[in-house]
Design a protein around this motif. Structure first.
Motif, PDB file in Angstrom:
ATOM      1  N   MET A 144       0.842  -1.191   0.000  1.00  0.00           N
ATOM      2  CA  MET A 144       0.000   0.000   0.000  1.00  0.00           C
ATOM      3  C   MET A 144       0.876   1.239   0.000  1.00  0.00           C
ATOM      4  O   MET A 144       1.828   1.315   0.746  1.00  0.00           O
ATOM      5  CB  MET A 144      -0.831  -0.008   1.286  1.00  0.00           C
ATOM      6  N   ASN A 187       0.819   5.500   0.051  1.00  0.00           N
ATOM      7  CA  ASN A 187       0.047   6.716   0.137  1.00  0.00           C
ATOM      8  C   ASN A 187       0.449   7.639  -1.001  1.00  0.00           C
ATOM      9  O   ASN A 187       1.622   7.841  -1.251  1.00  0.00           O
ATOM     10  CB  ASN A 187       0.348   7.380   1.477  1.00  0.00           C
ATOM     11  N   THR A 188      -0.537   8.199  -1.676  1.00  0.00           N
ATOM     12  CA  THR A 188      -0.217   9.094  -2.785  1.00  0.00           C
ATOM     13  C   THR A 188       0.119  10.509  -2.306  1.00  0.00           C
ATOM     14  O   THR A 188       0.583  11.329  -3.069  1.00  0.00           O
ATOM     15  CB  THR A 188      -1.376   9.164  -3.799  1.00  0.00           C
ATOM     16  N   ALA A 189      -0.150  10.761  -1.018  1.00  0.00           N
ATOM     17  CA  ALA A 189       0.186  12.094  -0.493  1.00  0.00           C
ATOM     18  C   ALA A 189       1.695  12.246  -0.400  1.00  0.00           C
ATOM     19  O   ALA A 189       2.425  11.284  -0.213  1.00  0.00           O
ATOM     20  CB  ALA A 189      -0.450  12.281   0.877  1.00  0.00           C
ATOM     21  N   ILE A 215     -11.329  11.237  12.042  1.00  0.00           N
ATOM     22  CA  ILE A 215     -11.871  12.447  11.419  1.00  0.00           C
ATOM     23  C   ILE A 215     -13.398  12.436  11.334  1.00  0.00           C
ATOM     24  O   ILE A 215     -14.053  13.430  11.641  1.00  0.00           O
ATOM     25  CB  ILE A 215     -11.249  12.638  10.011  1.00  0.00           C
ATOM     26  N   VAL A 216     -13.973  11.311  10.927  1.00  0.00           N
ATOM     27  CA  VAL A 216     -15.426  11.287  10.723  1.00  0.00           C
ATOM     28  C   VAL A 216     -16.163  11.494  12.052  1.00  0.00           C
ATOM     29  O   VAL A 216     -17.110  12.293  12.138  1.00  0.00           O
ATOM     30  CB  VAL A 216     -15.866   9.986  10.012  1.00  0.00           C
ATOM     31  N   GLY A 232     -18.734   6.754  -4.068  1.00  0.00           N
ATOM     32  CA  GLY A 232     -17.727   6.149  -4.931  1.00  0.00           C
ATOM     33  C   GLY A 232     -16.416   6.867  -4.739  1.00  0.00           C
ATOM     34  O   GLY A 232     -16.177   7.454  -3.683  1.00  0.00           O
ATOM     35  N   SER A 233     -15.587   6.850  -5.780  1.00  0.00           N
ATOM     36  CA  SER A 233     -14.267   7.447  -5.608  1.00  0.00           C
ATOM     37  C   SER A 233     -14.368   8.952  -5.417  1.00  0.00           C
ATOM     38  O   SER A 233     -15.306   9.599  -5.865  1.00  0.00           O
ATOM     39  CB  SER A 233     -13.340   7.088  -6.761  1.00  0.00           C
ATOM     40  N   ILE A 234     -13.359   9.460  -4.736  1.00  0.00           N
ATOM     41  CA  ILE A 234     -13.389  10.845  -4.272  1.00  0.00           C
ATOM     42  C   ILE A 234     -12.551  11.738  -5.175  1.00  0.00           C
ATOM     43  O   ILE A 234     -11.391  11.453  -5.432  1.00  0.00           O
ATOM     44  CB  ILE A 234     -12.874  10.902  -2.822  1.00  0.00           C
ATOM     45  N   ARG A 252     -10.148  14.554  -5.900  1.00  0.00           N
ATOM     46  CA  ARG A 252      -9.189  15.293  -5.076  1.00  0.00           C
ATOM     47  C   ARG A 252      -8.748  16.529  -5.837  1.00  0.00           C
ATOM     48  O   ARG A 252      -8.969  16.642  -7.044  1.00  0.00           O
ATOM     49  CB  ARG A 252      -7.976  14.408  -4.753  1.00  0.00           C
ATOM     50  N   HIS A 286     -14.832  13.401   1.137  1.00  0.00           N
ATOM     51  CA  HIS A 286     -16.032  12.673   1.515  1.00  0.00           C
ATOM     52  C   HIS A 286     -16.821  13.555   2.465  1.00  0.00           C
ATOM     53  O   HIS A 286     -16.247  14.115   3.387  1.00  0.00           O
ATOM     54  CB  HIS A 286     -15.587  11.374   2.197  1.00  0.00           C
ATOM     55  N   ILE A 288     -11.114  10.880 -12.455  1.00  0.00           N
ATOM     56  CA  ILE A 288     -10.445  10.367 -11.260  1.00  0.00           C
ATOM     57  C   ILE A 288      -9.683   9.111 -11.658  1.00  0.00           C
ATOM     58  O   ILE A 288     -10.281   8.139 -12.108  1.00  0.00           O
ATOM     59  CB  ILE A 288     -11.457  10.046 -10.137  1.00  0.00           C
ATOM     60  N   ARG A 289      -8.380   9.146 -11.518  1.00  0.00           N
ATOM     61  CA  ARG A 289      -7.511   8.033 -11.930  1.00  0.00           C
ATOM     62  C   ARG A 289      -7.871   7.569 -13.346  1.00  0.00           C
ATOM     63  O   ARG A 289      -8.031   6.377 -13.611  1.00  0.00           O
ATOM     64  CB  ARG A 289      -7.597   6.883 -10.928  1.00  0.00           C
ATOM     65  N   GLN A 328     -10.577   7.739 -14.997  1.00  0.00           N
ATOM     66  CA  GLN A 328     -11.962   7.352 -15.286  1.00  0.00           C
ATOM     67  C   GLN A 328     -12.893   8.529 -15.117  1.00  0.00           C
ATOM     68  O   GLN A 328     -12.714   9.360 -14.221  1.00  0.00           O
ATOM     69  CB  GLN A 328     -12.388   6.233 -14.343  1.00  0.00           C
ATOM     70  N   ARG A 346     -16.083  10.191 -13.846  1.00  0.00           N
ATOM     71  CA  ARG A 346     -17.096  10.006 -12.798  1.00  0.00           C
ATOM     72  C   ARG A 346     -18.112  11.126 -12.920  1.00  0.00           C
ATOM     73  O   ARG A 346     -17.740  12.291 -12.971  1.00  0.00           O
ATOM     74  CB  ARG A 346     -16.448  10.076 -11.409  1.00  0.00           C
TER      75      ARG A 346
END
Lengths: 121, 376
Positions: free
Chosen positions: B1, B3-5, B45-46, B296-298, B300, B321, B349-350, B352, B354
């Motif tokens: 995995m 992180n893209t950050a 966070i949520v 679905g995907s977020i 950014r 989100h 998004i990536r 695709q 949306r």
């Protein structure tokens, strides 16, 4: 169970490997709100991008720990992506692979090495 | 995995006076605008977001800058930089404003409070240095500029904020929205950046630590990190500097025409006034919009906005989100022609497409305090 340095885990039963992300990774990500899973039948090579996990903070890629064919995905994550946080080693699994070369598993970390690895990060 | 950050380079980070409290509470700390700040506490966070919407959340915003400008010429000097009608402000009134550039772009956004001898300005942490140089340059020796050293700044936000804070400061209960009062050396205003009723508190470090501890003892209050601060302000449709506002975006494009005083629109007399008045009269070529997506995907920051013929007509400036709505939301800039509410666009998004709908802001209605007088 074996672990990658990208914080995926794989559990092998026969030649079927179940893949998810570790509790450490889930904690680092924070609240998971969406997962994008591979299509069934997709052939993945070790290290290939297999899935995406989106938390409130960021999107992260999940890589195939070993090579194989995707034979099942965890459909429950569609409605309940939070399973990745609440049960990362159980109900929060991502996909199952028919492993094509089981010797690749030898290149992964076992639990004690992975634990030491996360403590040094 | 992975992180893209981006992983921040190791730098020496400043700490706010509340740093030890964050550590004790188990906060996850991150680098933000040169400070080590809590992104979230153990509940995540949520949960923090929801707690702020339903009870009261306490935010450490001590990394922000607090400046005071005093002197006979303060109003005139600041009106050259900020397009608010400062002359009509009475003591204790607050306004949201922007520091203008000659180009029509924005150097920073800020809160301005009229005080007895001048103005209190609260500015973004990431813009402190450029703001102070800009002020020094434009004000020179015609007014006094004082920078608060090591202040504690708190935001207490949520439907229970007034009830809880009034136990310490009874007079806050009926303070109108966007007004401020002085309590000894502390300043309390009815303001915030979450869309909820709430207060912002500015005080010295010693008092600030004591008040923070007292507030955290109240079971209605939970500490809230930068993660939820961002998701709350996004739901409230509020601009974040560096995202919805930059040196190359004008306040008109950002939908902030309301922050330009009526008299100022006629008279001008501020940096960039030509550009702003031209845009007020003739429109802009792009505009800030809200975007709503199905679960679905977020989207950014930086994701492109596409129309059905495949043309790219805009980009996402903030996305995430929405814990309140349960689906992704975003703000972005789009060519004026396509800034039509309820129209459908696609966000890439990536790689695709949306589907997203252009929607009005805010995503979640504001619930600012309305005093009885305003109800009439």
């Amino acid at each position: 169970m074996k672990y990658t340095d990208q914080h995926e885990w794989i559990r092998l039963e026969g030649d079927i490997g179940t893949v998810g992300i570790t509790e450490y990774a889930a904690q680092q990500l924070g609240d998971v709100v969406f997962t994008e899973l591979p299509s069934i039948g997709k052939i993945l090579t070790k290290g290939a991008e297999a899935a995406v996990v989106e938390s409130v903070k960021a999107a992260s890629e999940i890589y195939a720990p070993v090579s194989g064919e995707v034979i099942e995905i965890n459909a429950a994550l569609g409605a309940q992506p939070e399973l990745v946080n609440s049960d990362p080693f159980g109900a929060g699994w991502f996909f199952k692979l028919k492993v094509s070369n089981s010797t690749e598993l030898n290149e992964l970390m076992d639990e004690s090495i992975y634990k030491a690895f996360t403590e040094n990060h | 995995m992975q992180n893209t950050a981006q992983v921040a380079n190791t730098v020496i980070l400043q700490k706010t006076p509340l740093h030890a409290i964050h550590a004790r509470l188990g906060a996850k700390m991150v680098s933000f605008a040169g400070y080590e700040m809590p992104i979230n506490y153990p509940t995540g966070i949520v949960a923090e977001h929801q707690h702020t919407r339903h009870s009261a959340g306490l935010f450490d915003v001590s990394h922000m800058g607090a400046l005071e400008i005093t002197g006979d010429q303060a109003t005139q000097l600041l009106e050259n930089l900020i397009p608010c009608d400062l002359k009509e402000m009475s003591i204790g009134q607050m306004r949201y404003g922007v520091f203008m550039l000659e180009s029509g772009g924005v150097l920073d956004d800020l809160l301005i409070t009229r005080q007895k001898n001048g103005y209190l300005l609260v500015i973004n942490a990431s813009r402190k240095d450029v703001d102070i140089s800009y002020l020094k340059y434009h004000i020179s020796n015609h007014a006094d500029l004082k920078v608060w050293e090591e202040p504690v700044m708190l935001a207490l936000q949520g439907p229970k904020a007034a009830q809880v804070l009034s136990q310490l400061y009874p007079e806050v209960i009926d303070m109108p929205f966007m007004t401020a009062k002085t309590f000894g050396t502390s300043r309390i205003s009815r303001s915030g950046y979450t869309g909820e009723d709430g207060f912002e508190i500015l005080m010295n470090a010693i008092d600030g630590i004591a008040i923070t501890e007292q507030l955290l003892n109240d079971s209605n209050i939970k500490p809230i990190g930068l993660g939820a601060r961002d998701s709350l302000r996004l739901e409230a449709g509020l601009c974040l500097y560096g995202h919805e506002l930059t040196e190359s975006i004008t306040p008109i494009e950002a939908g902030l025409a309301w922050a330009i005083g009526k008299r100022r629109r006629q008279e001008g007399g501020f940096l960039g006034a030509d550009k702003i008045m031209n845009q007020l009269n003739n429109g802009t070529i792009r505009r800030r919009i809200g975007l709503s997506l199905l679960p679905g995907s977020i989207p950014r920051e930086g994701a492109e906005i596409q129309i059905p013929n495949g043309n790219i007509v805009g980009y996402v400036s903030s996305g995430g989100h929405s814990p309140t709505l349960g689906h992704p939301i975003a703000m972005g800039y789009i060519e004026e022609t396509y800034a039509i509410q309820e129209s459908e666009v696609a966000i890439l998004i990536r790689g695709q497409e949306r589907k997203a709908k252009v929607v009005k802001l805010p995503f979640v209605p504001h619930s600012y305090f309305k005093s009885k007088k305003e109800d009439k």
